[in-house]
Scaffold this active site. Structure first.
Site, PDB file in Angstrom:
ATOM      1  N   LYS A  86      -9.983  -4.207  -5.029  1.00 45.58           N
ATOM      2  CA  LYS A  86      -9.872  -5.698  -3.978  1.00 45.58           C
ATOM      3  C   LYS A  86     -10.837  -6.089  -2.789  1.00 45.58           C
ATOM      4  CE  LYS A  86      -5.194  -6.232  -3.619  1.00 45.58           C
ATOM      5  NZ  LYS A  86      -5.574  -4.184  -3.573  1.00 45.58           N
TER       6      LYS A  86
ATOM      7  N   SER B 130      -7.014  -0.484  -6.262  1.00 46.79           N
ATOM      8  CA  SER B 130      -7.460  -1.435  -7.442  1.00 46.79           C
ATOM      9  C   SER B 130      -8.794  -1.461  -7.484  1.00 46.79           C
ATOM     10  CB  SER B 130      -7.119  -2.244  -8.268  1.00 46.79           C
ATOM     11  OG  SER B 130      -6.486  -3.079  -6.654  1.00 46.79           O
TER      12      SER B 130
ATOM     13  N   SER C 251      -1.000  -8.824  -3.535  1.00 50.29           N
ATOM     14  CA  SER C 251      -0.403 -10.022  -3.770  1.00 50.29           C
ATOM     15  C   SER C 251       0.472  -9.910  -5.449  1.00 50.29           C
ATOM     16  CB  SER C 251      -0.583 -11.119  -3.401  1.00 50.29           C
ATOM     17  OG  SER C 251      -2.123 -10.426  -4.378  1.00 50.29           O
TER      18      SER C 251
ATOM     19  N   ASP D 267      42.824  -8.231 -15.971  1.00 52.96           N
ATOM     20  CA  ASP D 267      41.138  -7.424 -16.502  1.00 52.96           C
ATOM     21  C   ASP D 267      40.586  -8.970 -15.790  1.00 52.96           C
ATOM     22  OD1 ASP D 267      41.843  -9.609 -18.331  1.00 52.96           O
ATOM     23  OD2 ASP D 267      41.385  -7.827 -19.278  1.00 52.96           O
TER      24      ASP D 267
END
Ligand SMILES: Nc1ncnc2c1ncn2[C@@H]1O[C@H](COP(=O)(O)OS(=O)(=O)O)[C@@H](OP(=O)(O)O)[C@H]1O
Ligand SMILES: Nc1ncnc2c1ncn2[C@@H]1O[C@H](COP(=O)(O)OP(=O)(O)O)[C@@H](O)[C@H]1O
Length: 593
Positions: free
Chosen positions: A439, A437, A507, A33
């Protein structure tokens, strides 16, 4: 067999060399095992300690000190579970011999092959193939021979100097004392006899190498240089060179365990003082003056990837080699090795437990020797800078170029002169945030305002750069890492030209943003987190990409099936969902002023 006081859990690195030679053994199992180890149960003469288990119920790595007829053995027992690959590589890095156990009824498994490749890569040259559970194949000599034959063929190209196969009865491996009548056909050496016969390479014949672990200024006079001798021997009066500076001097005094000594050998922890007050720092290497090691910042290396996250070329990791620590990047994966066949395969990233040949670039020159010449100065680990976990371990094959061959071209007109002409402070303003968003909107508005004030600016936008410089890159993690690496370098050049550069890229990863930050002076880099919630970006869905991603038509979309790691301490934290673009720009301008 005599018994030493068992140094429980003592890593190889802490062992001090004494008069008797010490044979270091790394023992691992791919049998059963995977939770058993070859040296159990502890021998009556050498009780060791009871096996311990971690929270997951797995056996832990154990170190045992044994002795056979005057020979001391330090055995690192590595349980067979894949979680222990790093510990196996650690122990193999200084081991003289590997004991690899297989189950006679299973033969070689992928685990056996992986373990064997790792110990070979880490410089182990002697292998004992312990074939256990022979009763499961009715003690059949042909079954044993077949496994041995298969193993020899597999390991033929791995550079081992010796492979000794030994059959064992029973589930628990090594029966030191009793001969098993059913194995009477085996005419080879017993395990104790074989261990006794192995020659240990003499590491004192190599030129002296002392990685300086720390510089002690506790005593008056010249500082004490402390570290463990990685190779060779040292005496007061020896001519030495300090690397990477290359300055030459002599050993003045030599202390071991606080007492003056006439000589110290490889493996011993020493404190030295030098005849002159040459500058020596932690991480420097002291070496025999006439045979110093090399200094370089580009290497061909072999790498075992240990991280759960795949390795991404271009990402910066922390490289530790002896006592040196520098930032390092895998610049190219030349090929990955197929663990079973050794075939060379193309690879863009490396998954956990992959072994590859790579090009490695370091941020500063590293003092090293090729691993085949010196294991201590030729092996390294890679650490993830955020989690601080070891994500890779490897060996240096050779330098691709000497650090001293490439110099920064000194230019008469520098950044300061260019910036003065433009009457501005160059900056890199780095916008990060989800797609949609805001940017680009905010960066573009900010540029307009700066332009109107007579500033010299340039916007680097993901969408635009991906049409040219980065047109070869997609959206896998590895491609995004490379995308950001390139744009950060471009932004650095533009800042050097005196410009205020506005970088607008998703990024998504902290590592790459930190790498970018590291390229700039402290207050030159301004990280702006454009923190618009995913729901809002998805509601806007300016380009219809979120809808596509939700329908499964676009893979690896940030926020949907690809991660976004928010900044931990951005210089500016914008909330465009609650403020107009103009208000966001006002707050940025206030900060820049
Ligand atoms: N899979 C996937 N994930 C994220 N974004 C995608 C993807 N595919 C295409 N696009 C478009 O590419 C723009 C992001 O490029 P970046 O270079 O900024 O991305 S990254 O920094 O490398 O993550 C991004 O532009 P912005 O919306 O301006 O951010 C998207 O329009
Ligand atoms: N406060 C805000 N700041 C920036 N953009 C906003 C704001 N409010 C709404 N928007 C709109 O959100 C969208 C953002 O798109 P964009 O600037 O291209 O984002 P990104 O470059 O991050 O992908 C634009 O359509 C923009 O008009």
């Amino acid at each position: 067999m005599s018994n030493f006081r068992p140094p429980l859990d003592m890593p190889f690195a802490l062992q001090n060399r004494h008069d008797e030679p010490l044979l270091r053994i790394v023992a691992c199992s791919s049998a059963g095992d995977g939770n058993a180890t070859p040296f159990e149960p502890p021998l009556p003469e050498n009780p060791g300690k009871a096996p311990t288990a971690n929270r997951a119920g797995l056996r832990e790595v154990e170190y045992r000190l044994l002795a056979i007829a005057g020979r001391r053995l330090l055995v690192a027992e590595i349980p067979g579970h894949p979680q222990f690959t790093r510990r196996l590589a650690d122990a193999a890095a200084t081991a003289d011999l590997a004991l690899i156990r297989v189950d006679a009824s299973q033969g070689l498994t992928s685990q056996t092959r992986l373990h064997t490749r790792i110990v070979a890569m880490m410089g182990v040259r002697q292998v004992i193939l312990a074939v256990g559970w022979m009763e499961r194949v009715a003690f059949d000599s042909q079954a044993f021979e077949a496994i041995v034959q298969q193993y020899r063929e597999f390991a033929a190209d791995l550079g081992f100097a010796g492979i000794q196969a030994i059959p064992f009865p029973g589930p628990s491996g090594v029966d030191w004392q009793q001969a098993e009548p059913s194995l009477s056909w085996y005419s080879g050496p017993s395990l104790p006899d074989y261990l006794e016969s192995i020659e240990i390479p003499d590491s004192t014949v190599h030129p002296m190498r002392l990685p300086v672990q720390w510089v002690s200024r506790s005593e008056p006079g010249l500082p004490g240089l402390c570290g463990r001798l990685a190779a060779g021997s040292v005496r007061p009066g020896d001519a030495v060179r300090v690397l990477p500076s290359g300055l030459q001097t002599q050993i003045e005094t030599l202390l071991v365990d606080g007492s003056e000594r006439e000589r110290a050998d490889s493996g011993e922890a020493v404190t030295l003082t030098l005849a002159d007050s040459v500058e020596v720092r932690r991480g420097d290497v002291l070496a025999t003056a006439e045979a110093p090691p090399e200094v370089a910042d580009q290497f061909e290396a072999r790498l075992l990837w240990l991280g759960e996250q795949p390795m991404a070329p271009g990402r910066q990791y922390l490289l530790k080699l002896a006592s040196q620590e520098v930032a390092a990047t895998v610049t190219l994966i030349k090929y990955r090795e197929d663990i079973d066949s050794g075939a060379r395969l193309a690879a863009k990233t490396l998954q956990q437990n992959a072994i590859a040949t790579v090009n490695l670039s370091t941020s500063a020159p590293v003092v090293f020797e090729p691993h085949r010449a010196n294991r201590a100065l030729g092996s390294f680990v890679l650490i993830d800078r955020l989690s601080q976990e070891t994500v890779g371990t490897g060996t240096l094959d050779f330098a691709l170029r000497r650090a001293s061959n490439i110099h920064w071209q000194a230019l008469d007109i520098d950044k300061r002169a260019r910036a003065a002409l433009m009457r501005q402070t160059p900056r890199c303003i780095w916008f990060t945030g989800l797609s949609g968003s805001g940017k680009s909107t905010i960066a573009s508005l900010l540029e307009k305002r700066l332009h109107a004030e007579g500033r010299h600016t340039y916007v680097l936008d993901g969408d635009n750069v991906r049409h040219g410089l980065n047109r070869d890159l997609g959206f896998t993690e590895a491609d995004r890492v490379e995308n950001i690496r390139r744009v950060a370098e471009v932004a650095k050049l533009m800042t050097d030209a005196g410009l205020i550069v506005l970088v607008s890229f998703i990024s998504p990863f902290i590592s790459e943003r930190e790498m970018a930050r590291g390229l700039f002076a402290a207050d030159e880099f301004v990280e702006v987190f454009v923190d618009t919630p995913l729901e809002e970006c998805e509601r806007r869905d300016v380009k219809g990409l979120y809808a596509k991603a939700r329908r499964g038509e676009l893979r690896n979309f940030t926020g949907i099936d690809s991660a976004y790691e928010p900044p931990r301490a951005p210089e500016v934290h914008l909330h465009p969902a609650e403020n107009t673009p103009e208000a966001c720009v006002e707050s940025l301008l206030r900060l820049l002023d």
